[in-house]
Design an enzyme around this catalytic site. Sequence first.
Site, short mmCIF file in Angstrom:
data_model
loop_
_atom_site.label_atom_id
_atom_site.label_comp_id
_atom_site.label_asym_id
_atom_site.label_seq_id
_atom_site.Cartn_x
_atom_site.Cartn_y
_atom_site.Cartn_z
N GLU A 13 -16.47 -2.33 -8.46
CA GLU A 13 -15.08 -2.58 -8.03
C GLU A 13 -14.34 -3.41 -9.07
O GLU A 13 -13.59 -4.33 -8.74
CB GLU A 13 -15.06 -3.30 -6.67
CG GLU A 13 -15.77 -2.53 -5.57
CD GLU A 13 -15.74 -3.23 -4.23
OE1 GLU A 13 -14.90 -4.14 -4.03
OE2 GLU A 13 -16.56 -2.87 -3.37
N ASP A 30 -12.07 -5.32 -11.38
CA ASP A 30 -10.69 -5.64 -11.74
C ASP A 30 -10.67 -7.06 -12.30
O ASP A 30 -11.49 -7.89 -11.92
CB ASP A 30 -9.69 -5.44 -10.58
CG ASP A 30 -10.09 -6.10 -9.28
OD1 ASP A 30 -10.90 -7.05 -9.29
OD2 ASP A 30 -9.57 -5.69 -8.23
O1 G3I Z 1 -2.69 1.75 5.87
C1 G3I Z 1 -2.25 0.64 6.64
C2 G3I Z 1 -0.75 0.72 6.87
O2 G3I Z 1 -0.47 1.86 7.63
C3 G3I Z 1 -0.30 -0.56 7.58
O3 G3I Z 1 1.08 -0.54 7.69
C4 G3I Z 1 -0.71 -1.77 6.79
C5 G3I Z 1 -0.35 -3.07 7.52
O4 G3I Z 1 -1.14 -4.14 7.13
O5 G3I Z 1 -2.12 -1.76 6.62
C6 G3I Z 1 -2.56 -0.63 5.89
O6 G3I Z 1 -3.97 -0.70 5.76
C7 G3I Z 1 -4.45 -1.66 4.82
C8 G3I Z 1 -5.35 -0.93 3.83
O7 G3I Z 1 -5.94 -1.85 2.95
C9 G3I Z 1 -4.58 0.10 3.01
O8 G3I Z 1 -3.64 -0.54 2.20
C10 G3I Z 1 -5.26 -2.69 5.57
O9 G3I Z 1 -4.41 -3.46 6.39
C11 G3I Z 1 -5.96 -3.60 4.61
O10 G3I Z 1 -6.87 -4.40 5.33
C12 G3I Z 1 -6.76 -2.78 3.61
O11 G3I Z 1 -7.30 -3.68 2.65
C13 G3I Z 1 -8.41 -3.20 1.97
C14 G3I Z 1 -9.51 -4.25 2.03
O12 G3I Z 1 -10.63 -3.78 1.29
C15 G3I Z 1 -9.97 -4.49 3.44
O13 G3I Z 1 -10.97 -5.44 3.47
C16 G3I Z 1 -8.05 -2.91 0.52
O14 G3I Z 1 -7.14 -1.81 0.47
C17 G3I Z 1 -9.29 -2.57 -0.29
O15 G3I Z 1 -8.97 -2.52 -1.65
C18 G3I Z 1 -10.34 -3.64 -0.07
O16 G3I Z 1 -11.51 -3.27 -0.78
C19 G3I Z 1 -12.55 -4.21 -0.73
C20 G3I Z 1 -13.85 -3.44 -0.76
O17 G3I Z 1 -13.90 -2.52 0.30
C21 G3I Z 1 -15.05 -4.36 -0.69
N1 G3I Z 1 -14.99 -5.38 -1.72
C22 G3I Z 1 -13.75 -6.12 -1.79
C23 G3I Z 1 -12.56 -5.18 -1.92
C24 G3I Z 1 -11.29 -5.97 -2.07
O18 G3I Z 1 -11.03 -6.74 -0.93
#
Ligand code: G3I
Length: 474
Positions: free
Chosen positions: A274, A276
């Site tokens: 992952e 960055d």
């Molecule tokens: O898609 C919904 C959207 O419809 C809504 O309006 C919005 C409101 O908060 O949320 C959107 O979903 C979000 C999703 O990302 C897509 O953007 C979630 O809330 C949010 O929790 C989610 O975050 C992800 C995160 O993991 C969750 O823990 C990140 O994209 C993603 O990059 C991140 O990835 C993680 C790996 O899985 C594990 N290692 C760490 C890495 C970074 O945190």
Amino acid sequence: MTPPSTLRRGRSHVARGASAVAILALGVTAAVAIPAQAAGSTLQDAAKGSGRYFGTAIAASRLNDSTYSTIANREFNMITAENEMKMDATEPNQNQFNFSQGDRILNWAQQNGKQVRGHALAWYSQQPGWMQNMSGTQLRNAMLNHVTGVATHYKGKIYAWDVVNEAFADGSSGGRRDSNLERTGSDWIEAAFRAARAADPGAKLCYNDYNTDDWTHAKTQGVYRMVSDFKSRGVPIDCVGLQSHFNPQSPVPANYQTTIERFAALGVDVQITELDIEGSGQQQAENFRKVTQACLNVARCTGITVWGVRDTDSWRASGTPLLFDGSGNKKAAYTAVLDTLNSVSGTTPPPTSTPPVTTPPVTTPPVTTPPVTTPPVTTPPPVSGSCSAALTIANSWPGGYQGTVTVTAGSSGLNGWRVTLPGGVSTNNVWNGNVSGSVVSNAPYNGSLGAGQSTSFGFIGQGNAPGAATLTCS
Ligand code: G3I
């Protein structure tokens, strides 16, 4: 060690240990002949030159953005679903699986000739609501049912699964993170790996975590102990994922390559899963170069995945941590990665040693090195082929030191090795080898070396460290 900051989304979730530790970069394990070929003009082509992949995380919702999908298709040959294969996405209601978004990404990858890393089967975070409230046997069974259901759906289509994600605690404990899954019993991780193997025997099975990039961190050591234990007991594990989220508070550690080497020496692949790095310009480029080079220097570091395409696609976009800017232009960091990948794509094999890194003297002992879990060897293994062995001192402190011995096979390869430690060295704390008196022999998993290949073992010695030396190897 400085207490970590463990914050997410708007906070840094990357723990730091601030104590400076003298690290001598260790001998590396890569010495493979690489056929000559033209330099690659994309990340995937350049990575192929050394037999590795270069990947990115993809968000299904962005695939209709043609700038995004054009770059992703051109540059990367390994795809991770950023969120679409997680537990909440794939089993929103118990036993009602939903693979629509995960399949979108898988299909896009397959249609474009790419492989897929599965992320993630079991995790304390991003659990569906119904699972968050479960405990005990009910939760254990639900977790195993989830692992089996998802791995079965994608059977034969996944290069590697992050079977378990982020199960270790930040900070100095080196132990497991508390979670509802952990409270079902600490064997939940191996149960998940066994279920994944049964469901998809062809996928590599990885343990994936963050803050496991610095070899001296307790968390890294904790994961190392678990992987070592799994290997010694035959728990099916094939790879370790180093997430590698870096920023100024959590820079690329000087001993990053050492960490990759140590895990690789356990007999698992290492994947940077992952990546960055927050920053800009040449400084950011240099950090990306260091990470790329460290992977290239270790034969079992099989590929690098960056966590998104453009800076604006990143989960921490304000840190501009990726290889393309918001308009899709290649950044200096891109060029640094491409050039580094291409630097080993010709006839030059990866280097066999790394210059020492000079850091301030150590005032405290390092994190306790994991004990060897294999029983002491009473009968030395059969040995064939000639070899050489070189001792370096990786670290020292008043009253003790950490030594590393790199064993290199001669022209006929090795089937087992024995190294005699220098006179005066006293140790019963050896990893990646078995000690008997002053002789260290190979562990079950690192005795077979092809011609010119290397492996290494480490030990903690008492008293003053000897100098670097060539040792007797047979
Ligand atoms: O898609 C919904 C959207 O419809 C809504 O309006 C919005 C409101 O908060 O949320 C959107 O979903 C979000 C999703 O990302 C897509 O953007 C979630 O809330 C949010 O929790 C989610 O975050 C992800 C995160 O993991 C969750 O823990 C990140 O994209 C993603 O990059 C991140 O990835 C993680 C790996 O899985 C594990 N290692 C760490 C890495 C970074 O945190």
